[in-house]
Design an enzyme around this catalytic site. Sequence first.
Site, PDB file in Angstrom:
ATOM      1  N   LYS A  21     -10.259  44.256  31.905  1.00 48.99           N
ATOM      2  CA  LYS A  21     -10.037  42.796  31.803  1.00 48.99           C
ATOM      3  C   LYS A  21      -9.716  42.410  30.357  1.00 48.99           C
ATOM      4  O   LYS A  21      -8.720  41.733  30.093  1.00 48.99           O
ATOM      5  CB  LYS A  21     -11.305  42.076  32.268  1.00 48.99           C
ATOM      6  CG  LYS A  21     -11.436  40.637  31.800  1.00 48.99           C
ATOM      7  CD  LYS A  21     -12.792  40.083  32.218  1.00 48.99           C
ATOM      8  CE  LYS A  21     -13.149  38.772  31.567  1.00 48.99           C
ATOM      9  NZ  LYS A  21     -13.568  38.908  30.162  1.00 48.99           N
ATOM     10  N   ASN A  22     -10.554  42.841  29.431  1.00 42.30           N
ATOM     11  CA  ASN A  22     -10.385  42.350  28.063  1.00 42.30           C
ATOM     12  C   ASN A  22      -9.141  42.924  27.388  1.00 42.30           C
ATOM     13  O   ASN A  22      -8.547  42.278  26.528  1.00 42.30           O
ATOM     14  CB  ASN A  22     -11.648  42.623  27.235  1.00 42.30           C
ATOM     15  CG  ASN A  22     -12.798  41.705  27.666  1.00 42.30           C
ATOM     16  OD1 ASN A  22     -12.589  40.767  28.439  1.00 42.30           O
ATOM     17  ND2 ASN A  22     -13.990  41.972  27.174  1.00 42.30           N
ATOM     18  N   CYS A  42     -17.103  31.968  29.209  1.00 34.55           N
ATOM     19  CA  CYS A  42     -18.523  32.083  29.523  1.00 34.55           C
ATOM     20  C   CYS A  42     -19.365  31.324  28.520  1.00 34.55           C
ATOM     21  O   CYS A  42     -19.091  31.365  27.316  1.00 34.55           O
ATOM     22  CB  CYS A  42     -18.940  33.555  29.499  1.00 34.55           C
ATOM     23  SG  CYS A  42     -18.538  34.415  31.010  1.00 34.55           S
ATOM     24  N   ARG A  74     -19.739  29.590  20.404  1.00 34.38           N
ATOM     25  CA  ARG A  74     -18.710  30.628  20.222  1.00 34.38           C
ATOM     26  C   ARG A  74     -17.632  30.070  19.283  1.00 34.38           C
ATOM     27  O   ARG A  74     -16.567  29.644  19.719  1.00 34.38           O
ATOM     28  CB  ARG A  74     -18.128  31.048  21.568  1.00 34.38           C
ATOM     29  CG  ARG A  74     -19.158  31.751  22.427  1.00 34.38           C
ATOM     30  CD  ARG A  74     -18.612  32.185  23.744  1.00 34.38           C
ATOM     31  NE  ARG A  74     -17.907  33.457  23.674  1.00 34.38           N
ATOM     32  CZ  ARG A  74     -17.393  34.069  24.746  1.00 34.38           C
ATOM     33  NH1 ARG A  74     -17.522  33.536  25.928  1.00 34.38           N
ATOM     34  NH2 ARG A  74     -16.755  35.228  24.619  1.00 34.38           N
ATOM     35  N   ASP A  77     -21.860  42.836  26.791  1.00 33.14           N
ATOM     36  CA  ASP A  77     -21.494  42.487  28.165  1.00 33.14           C
ATOM     37  C   ASP A  77     -22.342  43.234  29.189  1.00 33.14           C
ATOM     38  O   ASP A  77     -22.398  42.834  30.357  1.00 33.14           O
ATOM     39  CB  ASP A  77     -20.006  42.790  28.416  1.00 33.14           C
ATOM     40  CG  ASP A  77     -19.113  41.746  27.767  1.00 33.14           C
ATOM     41  OD1 ASP A  77     -19.629  40.694  27.338  1.00 33.14           O
ATOM     42  OD2 ASP A  77     -17.893  41.986  27.672  1.00 33.14           O
ATOM     43  N   ARG A 122     -13.955  36.055  38.042  1.00 36.75           N
ATOM     44  CA  ARG A 122     -13.147  36.029  36.815  1.00 36.75           C
ATOM     45  C   ARG A 122     -12.915  37.445  36.289  1.00 36.75           C
ATOM     46  O   ARG A 122     -11.896  37.693  35.639  1.00 36.75           O
ATOM     47  CB  ARG A 122     -13.856  35.221  35.721  1.00 36.75           C
ATOM     48  CG  ARG A 122     -13.835  33.717  35.949  1.00 36.75           C
ATOM     49  CD  ARG A 122     -14.396  32.982  34.744  1.00 36.75           C
ATOM     50  NE  ARG A 122     -14.018  33.680  33.532  1.00 36.75           N
ATOM     51  CZ  ARG A 122     -14.813  33.905  32.499  1.00 36.75           C
ATOM     52  NH1 ARG A 122     -16.044  33.465  32.498  1.00 36.75           N
ATOM     53  NH2 ARG A 122     -14.380  34.556  31.445  1.00 36.75           N
TER      54      ARG A 122
HETATM   55  C1  UD1 Z   1     -15.053  39.321  23.347  1.00 35.16           C
HETATM   56  C2  UD1 Z   1     -15.027  39.682  24.802  1.00 35.16           C
HETATM   57  C3  UD1 Z   1     -16.401  39.520  25.411  1.00 35.16           C
HETATM   58  C4  UD1 Z   1     -17.433  40.299  24.615  1.00 35.16           C
HETATM   59  C5  UD1 Z   1     -17.324  39.993  23.130  1.00 35.16           C
HETATM   60  C6  UD1 Z   1     -18.199  40.886  22.272  1.00 35.16           C
HETATM   61  C7  UD1 Z   1     -12.795  39.145  25.531  1.00 35.16           C
HETATM   62  C8  UD1 Z   1     -11.911  38.237  26.307  1.00 35.16           C
HETATM   63  N1  UD1 Z   1     -14.094  38.800  25.477  1.00 35.16           N
HETATM   64  O1  UD1 Z   1     -15.429  37.947  23.236  1.00 35.16           O
HETATM   65  O2  UD1 Z   1     -16.353  40.014  26.747  1.00 35.16           O
HETATM   66  O3  UD1 Z   1     -18.722  39.935  25.053  1.00 35.16           O
HETATM   67  O4  UD1 Z   1     -15.981  40.159  22.676  1.00 35.16           O
HETATM   68  O5  UD1 Z   1     -17.926  42.222  22.526  1.00 35.16           O
HETATM   69  O6  UD1 Z   1     -12.363  40.168  25.027  1.00 35.16           O
HETATM   70  N2  UD1 Z   1     -17.829  34.671  15.966  1.00 35.16           N
HETATM   71  C9  UD1 Z   1     -17.863  33.789  14.903  1.00 35.16           C
HETATM   72  N3  UD1 Z   1     -16.675  33.257  14.483  1.00 35.16           N
HETATM   73  C10 UD1 Z   1     -15.490  33.544  15.062  1.00 35.16           C
HETATM   74  C11 UD1 Z   1     -15.459  34.453  16.127  1.00 35.16           C
HETATM   75  C12 UD1 Z   1     -16.651  35.015  16.574  1.00 35.16           C
HETATM   76  O7  UD1 Z   1     -18.924  33.493  14.348  1.00 35.16           O
HETATM   77  O8  UD1 Z   1     -14.454  33.029  14.611  1.00 35.16           O
HETATM   78  C13 UD1 Z   1     -19.085  35.287  16.437  1.00 35.16           C
HETATM   79  C14 UD1 Z   1     -19.428  34.918  17.893  1.00 35.16           C
HETATM   80  O9  UD1 Z   1     -20.076  33.668  17.970  1.00 35.16           O
HETATM   81  C15 UD1 Z   1     -20.298  36.075  18.302  1.00 35.16           C
HETATM   82  C16 UD1 Z   1     -19.684  37.265  17.531  1.00 35.16           C
HETATM   83  O10 UD1 Z   1     -18.902  36.694  16.488  1.00 35.16           O
HETATM   84  O11 UD1 Z   1     -21.612  35.848  17.858  1.00 35.16           O
HETATM   85  C17 UD1 Z   1     -18.804  38.166  18.353  1.00 35.16           C
HETATM   86  O12 UD1 Z   1     -17.846  37.379  19.038  1.00 35.16           O
HETATM   87  P1  UD1 Z   1     -16.405  37.954  19.436  1.00 35.16           P
HETATM   88  O13 UD1 Z   1     -16.372  39.414  19.176  1.00 35.16           O
HETATM   89  O14 UD1 Z   1     -15.372  37.106  18.780  1.00 35.16           O
HETATM   90  O15 UD1 Z   1     -16.376  37.696  21.001  1.00 35.16           O
HETATM   91  P2  UD1 Z   1     -15.174  37.177  21.857  1.00 35.16           P
HETATM   92  O16 UD1 Z   1     -13.886  37.648  21.288  1.00 35.16           O
HETATM   93  O17 UD1 Z   1     -15.372  35.736  22.141  1.00 35.16           O
END
Ligand code: UD1
Length: 429
Positions: free
Chosen positions: A22-23, A117, A122, A305, A397
């Site tokens: 998916k990702n 989610c 986030r 996850d 999803r």
């Molecule tokens: C992606 C995955 C999700 C997985 C996550 C962590 C997809 C579509 N989703 O989510 O399934 O659980 O990686 O492996 O691929 N953060 C910040 N600032 C930012 C961006 C992130 O502080 O600009 C923080 C987030 O709040 C979180 C951490 O970084 O605490 C990791 O988030 P991130 O790796 O960005 O997750 P997603 O990309 O949203």
Amino acid sequence: MEKIVVRGGKKPCGRVKISGSKNAALAILPAVLLASEKVSLSNVPDIADVRTMLSILEDLGLTIRRRGRNTLEFYPSRLRGYTPPYNLVQKMRASSYLMGSLLARFGRATVPIPGGCNLGPRPIDQHLKGFTALGATCQIEHGLIKLAAEKLTGAHIYLDVVSVGATVNLMLAAVAAEGRTVLENAAKEPEIVDLANFLNAMGAVIKGAGTDVIKIDGVKNFGGVEHVIIPDRIEAGTFMITAAATGGEIVVEEVIPKHLEAVTAKLRETGAEVEVEPEQIRVHRNGPLVPSDLKTFPYPGFPTDLQPLGMVLLTAARGTSIVTENVFDGRFRHVDELKRMGAQIKVDGRTAVIDGGVPLSGAPVSATDLRAGVALLVAGLMAEGETVLSEVDHIDRGYENIEEKLASLGVQIKRLQIRDSAKMAGDPG
Ligand code: UD1
């Protein structure tokens, strides 16, 4: 609305073919906007998030042809604009990737602040910091993120947190920037490597994906490509943990075992037998589960996850286990649902203490998010009696054919329309 009903007691046994990631698919699909020739993608999971992304791409003007359930062809098209529709973007987090790809394609993107989610706050500050470093202006107005750049220019960007989303988005934009971009403290997830392989096959020049320093030399043209999406390591981990938690025996097929090393190690630590072969993994156990501590980390650590499933597993291990969620704040919303089933869990901040070994009992529960939802289904398989899961659209999803796959392992599972479920005992109404 639909519900899924599972009855505990039968141990799942058999083989499951794992779908495409998916990702990875959600990162690669927006990148298709850059191609000037036909793109063919196979092993694309047929799940709601992918269908949402395809609808967004079609709305932007991309021509898409389905060639079988998991193969798609994309034809270079005159795109209508750089503003994806609000109602679709709201449905999922990964629609934020349209920021990077539209910026690369048009030098502009207007994208509603994405949904997805509810795992606590986030933020996307790292995405925006990176776009700004590449020369874009960023404004947030009326719930829209407006990005614009006369020209994207390569830059040295240090991510303050390891973020999959920011790494993907900045790769998508930087491939079309003039000069070299260096992303430091980048995410190392296999899905990032798959995106890099896809972009490189289209003509991009990306080195170091899979390490924490990614170097990208911008190019002007992107050709066509045929690409096979990697297997979904989270779906594979889901079935592996299911086997250990229920005492069943499951072989996950068509996986990349290297991507599952953290899960394999944790399962062995809890007493499961994990037999790893080049493209499949068999999980079963001969004795009781033993308690263990579980800490989530960015790849190659134990994936956040799979934390809800890991917690379900540990409820069956007699003794005390501690789960620490290091990636997201607020990713313990499934705990209250597990408690309805009799689990003994105390949460304090990012830590959950599990007093395992207390048998679970079926209950009406609600999928608080995608992975929590599937964890509750597995808890239902371990429990005595019937579990009725609501809010199942979360599961749809991200899991292709989840009931069919579980049913093929011999467990009792069925999906009900809400008008049918009103007749069921224990239905919360
Ligand atoms: C992606 C995955 C999700 C997985 C996550 C962590 C997809 C579509 N989703 O989510 O399934 O659980 O990686 O492996 O691929 N953060 C910040 N600032 C930012 C961006 C992130 O502080 O600009 C923080 C987030 O709040 C979180 C951490 O970084 O605490 C990791 O988030 P991130 O790796 O960005 O997750 P997603 O990309 O949203």
